[in-house]
Design an enzyme around this catalytic site. Sequence first.
Site, PDB file in Angstrom:
ATOM      1  N   LYS A   1      45.495  35.373  38.358  1.00 29.53           N
ATOM      2  CA  LYS A   1      46.512  35.316  37.781  1.00 29.53           C
ATOM      3  C   LYS A   1      47.694  36.427  38.702  1.00 29.53           C
ATOM      4  O   LYS A   1      49.010  35.878  38.893  1.00 29.53           O
ATOM      5  CB  LYS A   1      45.982  36.890  36.125  1.00 29.53           C
ATOM      6  CG  LYS A   1      44.916  35.961  35.856  1.00 29.53           C
ATOM      7  CD  LYS A   1      44.459  37.160  34.708  1.00 29.53           C
ATOM      8  CE  LYS A   1      43.897  38.493  34.610  1.00 29.53           C
ATOM      9  NZ  LYS A   1      43.331  38.982  35.655  1.00 29.53           N
TER      10      LYS A   1
ATOM     11  N   ARG B   1      38.084  39.667  48.049  1.00 30.35           N
ATOM     12  CA  ARG B   1      39.297  39.476  47.610  1.00 30.35           C
ATOM     13  C   ARG B   1      39.584  40.813  48.756  1.00 30.35           C
ATOM     14  O   ARG B   1      38.789  41.897  48.810  1.00 30.35           O
ATOM     15  CB  ARG B   1      39.470  39.499  46.432  1.00 30.35           C
ATOM     16  CG  ARG B   1      40.816  40.726  46.307  1.00 30.35           C
ATOM     17  CD  ARG B   1      41.229  39.919  45.478  1.00 30.35           C
ATOM     18  NE  ARG B   1      40.446  41.516  43.970  1.00 30.35           N
ATOM     19  CZ  ARG B   1      40.900  40.749  42.732  1.00 30.35           C
ATOM     20  NH1 ARG B   1      41.758  40.767  41.741  1.00 30.35           N
ATOM     21  NH2 ARG B   1      40.639  41.971  41.964  1.00 30.35           N
TER      22      ARG B   1
END
Length: 215
Positions: free
Chosen positions: A15, A125
């Site tokens: 997103k 991440r």
Amino acid sequence: MKKHVVFIGAPGSGKGTQAKKLMDDFGFQHLSTGDLLRKEIGKHTDLGQEVKSVLDKGELVSDELMIKLLLANCCPEKESYIFDGYPRNKTQAISLEEDVLQGAELKAVYFSLNDELLVERLANRRICRECSSIYNLKTHPPAQAGICDQCGAKALYQREDDHEEVIRHRLGVFHSKVRLMLDYYSEKGLLIEIDGAMKVEAVYQQIIAGIEGKY
Ligand code: AMP
């Protein structure tokens, strides 16, 4: 009247990356409720402490607090927003339309992706503290460890809640709430479903086609 987009997807579904692209190309404002909450934590207030204990466990902050935070941080009659991370359940979806957008046009983009891929993505991440650029140690590593390619700061970090145990809990929380919310948007004809496992650019093209076709 301004047009808005809601991004629905499990943590790690892409997103944030896609929001940045839409922002750059179409002038949307990116409003991430996770970022707003982390900013609140950074202020070291009592509220920040309370919020931190919820985030660290991977639980959801109350709907009442979230709507207050949202109302204090957006101006939907002046700007077009990508709401990233809000709504997280059907109650929030209804609040967004009734209390925040008040009749403005809205589309919902759902990034669908299997959990194992999500865990892999989140555990790898890294985010830049200075400019919010997102990296993946396996698929999109920075040229030099710990240093952001975009702004040059030695500021790449791993979020507290991006460790496997918390990730799995966050995914459980996500799945338990998301179905009702997707049904809600689907019944209203507002839902665009995207295969989040595709490459960044392919996902982006699908989003643009979906959004343009639907408005
Ligand atoms: P995110 O950055 O979107 O992954 O959000 C990080 C954390 O912030 C979540 O695990 C929740 O604890 C909290 N959070 C973010 N958005 C919401 C929301 N709309 N409702 C409740 N909690 C939220």
